[in-house]
Design an enzyme around this catalytic site. Structure first.
Site, mmCIF file in Angstrom:
data_model
loop_
_atom_site.group_PDB
_atom_site.id
_atom_site.type_symbol
_atom_site.label_atom_id
_atom_site.label_comp_id
_atom_site.label_asym_id
_atom_site.label_seq_id
_atom_site.Cartn_x
_atom_site.Cartn_y
_atom_site.Cartn_z
ATOM 1 N N ASP A 95 0.917 -0.941 0.088
ATOM 2 C CA ASP A 95 0.110 -0.015 0.148
ATOM 3 C C ASP A 95 1.379 1.060 -0.043
ATOM 4 O OD1 ASP A 95 -1.917 2.313 0.508
ATOM 5 O OD2 ASP A 95 -2.863 1.557 1.887
ATOM 6 N N ILE A 96 1.100 1.366 -1.001
ATOM 7 C CA ILE A 96 1.973 3.469 -0.745
ATOM 8 C C ILE A 96 1.551 4.326 -0.130
ATOM 9 C CG2 ILE A 96 2.424 1.732 -3.823
ATOM 10 C CD1 ILE A 96 0.892 4.806 -4.421
ATOM 11 N N ASN A 122 2.805 2.018 -10.848
ATOM 12 C CA ASN A 122 1.464 2.430 -11.568
ATOM 13 C C ASN A 122 0.463 2.247 -10.463
ATOM 14 O OD1 ASN A 122 -0.779 1.341 -13.795
ATOM 15 N ND2 ASN A 122 -1.081 0.159 -12.196
ATOM 16 N N PHE A 127 -11.076 9.131 -9.003
ATOM 17 C CA PHE A 127 -13.002 9.849 -8.149
ATOM 18 C C PHE A 127 -14.079 9.847 -9.661
ATOM 19 C CE2 PHE A 127 -10.495 8.790 -4.515
ATOM 20 C CZ PHE A 127 -11.240 7.612 -3.501
ATOM 21 N N TYR A 234 -6.898 14.419 -9.852
ATOM 22 C CA TYR A 234 -5.746 13.919 -10.493
ATOM 23 C C TYR A 234 -5.250 14.649 -11.269
ATOM 24 C CZ TYR A 234 -5.289 9.801 -13.289
ATOM 25 O OH TYR A 234 -4.091 8.888 -13.969
ATOM 26 N N VAL A 236 -3.947 17.617 -11.012
ATOM 27 C CA VAL A 236 -2.504 18.254 -10.418
ATOM 28 C C VAL A 236 -1.773 17.285 -9.638
ATOM 29 C CG1 VAL A 236 -2.262 19.356 -7.933
ATOM 30 C CG2 VAL A 236 -4.180 20.312 -9.479
ATOM 31 N N LYS A 238 -0.436 14.320 -10.836
ATOM 32 C CA LYS A 238 -0.370 13.276 -12.020
ATOM 33 C C LYS A 238 0.574 15.022 -12.875
ATOM 34 C CE LYS A 238 -1.504 9.447 -11.895
ATOM 35 N NZ LYS A 238 -0.685 9.106 -12.022
ATOM 36 N N VAL A 271 -7.795 4.491 -21.272
ATOM 37 C CA VAL A 271 -7.498 3.243 -22.042
ATOM 38 C C VAL A 271 -8.550 3.163 -21.285
ATOM 39 C CG1 VAL A 271 -6.219 0.784 -21.071
ATOM 40 C CG2 VAL A 271 -5.171 2.873 -21.340
ATOM 41 N N THR A 273 -11.137 0.401 -18.850
ATOM 42 C CA THR A 273 -9.939 0.465 -17.204
ATOM 43 C C THR A 273 -11.252 0.658 -16.243
ATOM 44 O OG1 THR A 273 -8.843 1.629 -16.525
ATOM 45 C CG2 THR A 273 -7.797 -0.384 -17.663
#
Length: 315
Positions: A95-96, A122, A127, A234, A236, A238, A271, A273
């Site tokens: 768990d990072i 990865n 959300f 998300y 920000v 990245k 992608v 997913t």
């Protein structure tokens, strides 16, 4: 972007994907295969989606892959599916977002393998889907996607194995986190300039940026301060990952031959997913391709770069 421009962009993307599909059919020359079955790669968030596919493709090239995932039981199950296909993989809990989990994982790696050769970051969360842009979970998104990525990198770098080919770190990122992206541009010109200038970029700058964003989220002023308008939290996160990739590349650049570590980031594209609600236009196999290509590049690998569709793109 007008209708015709969108159509042209779609045509260019489809043409490039077809070119990549043809490239994937070309066997890698034995003289370019710097790795072996003893080469150890760790892929975080490997229990599904892009992470699972990166792990599968690396293992299919003959590497030993540690599939790390937060859910230990699910991780064991997906690893078994690849083991049943004859691939050299093993699962382990990680768990990072938990410092203790990260440190425990690092100790386990050293005890069992003496270190690793490749780290693919990865693991991440988002959300929002479609046109949604809620910042309700902004703190959690930043903590996982940026702080968690930084945590695992800082912990794993000391246990990366010396090699004449160099160890490799790859951060799975997004074009949504580009400083000057056409659709998601960072609005503050001073911050843009600092993030794109090597002499200015620092951990303090990046941490300060995400702290400012989270403060504005809490006090309700974030919309008026030029943050990316699509999937803001998300994006920000990245943006921070991309900047941190360049920073670490610079800090690692003085390492001598035999101890080099190359670090890059890449965008897998949109992608299909769970993270995109299965609304993407690429399969997980297609999305994973560029990441696998980057970490397997021969000696004198690039570092501090951003990739998409098997080519370098700007930050």
């Amino acid at each position: 972007m007008g209708k015709k421009a969108k159509e042209r962009a779609k045509e260019r993307r489809e043409k490039r994907l077809q070119q990549i599909s043809e490239l994937r059919k070309v066997p890698i020359s034995p003289r370019l295969r710097w790795w072996s079955s003893d080469t150890v790669a760790v892929v975080t968030g490997a229990n599904r989606g892009i992470g699972f596919e990166i792990a599968r493709q690396l293992a299919s090239y003959g590497l030993h892959v540690i599939m790390a995932s937060r859910d230990a039981e699910r991780g064991r199950h997906v690893a078994e599916t690849l083991q049943n296909d004859g691939l050299n993989v093993i699962s382990h809990q990680l768990d990072i977002s938990d410092q203790i989990s990260v440190e425990s994982f690092s100790k386990w790696v050293v005890l069992n393998y003496g270190g690793i050769d490749i780290l693919v970051n990865n693991a991440g969360i988002n959300f929002n889907l479609g046109s949604e842009n809620s910042i309700e979970f902004a703190g959690k998104v930043i903590e996982t996607n940026y702080v968690g990525t930084k945590r695992i990198i800082e912990t794993i770098i000391p246990v990366m194995k010396p090699s004449e080919n160099g160890a490799r770190i790859l951060n799975v990122s997004s074009r949504l986190g580009r400083v000057n992206g056409r659709r998601n541009r960072l609005g503050d010109p001073t911050l843009r300039e600092k993030l794109l200038t090597d002499d200015h970029i620092s951990e303090e700058l990046i941490d300060g940026m995400v702290a400012d964003f989270l403060k504005q989220v809490r006090d309700g002023t974030w919309k008026a301060n030029g943050w990316p308008q699509m999937f803001t939290d998300y994006s920000v996160s990245k943006l921070a990952v991309n900047a941190y990739t360049r920073l670490i590349s610079r800090l690692l650049s003085s390492r001598p031959e035999g101890h080099r570590i190359y670090i890059n980031c890449y965008c897998p594209g949109w992608v299909k997913t769970a993270m995109t609600g299965w609304e993407g236009n690429l399969s997980a196999e297609e999305g994973a391709d560029t990441g696998v290509w980057v970490v397997l590049l021969p000696n004198q690998s690039p570092t501090g770069k951003f990739f998409a569709e098997r080519r370098e793109i700007s930050f």
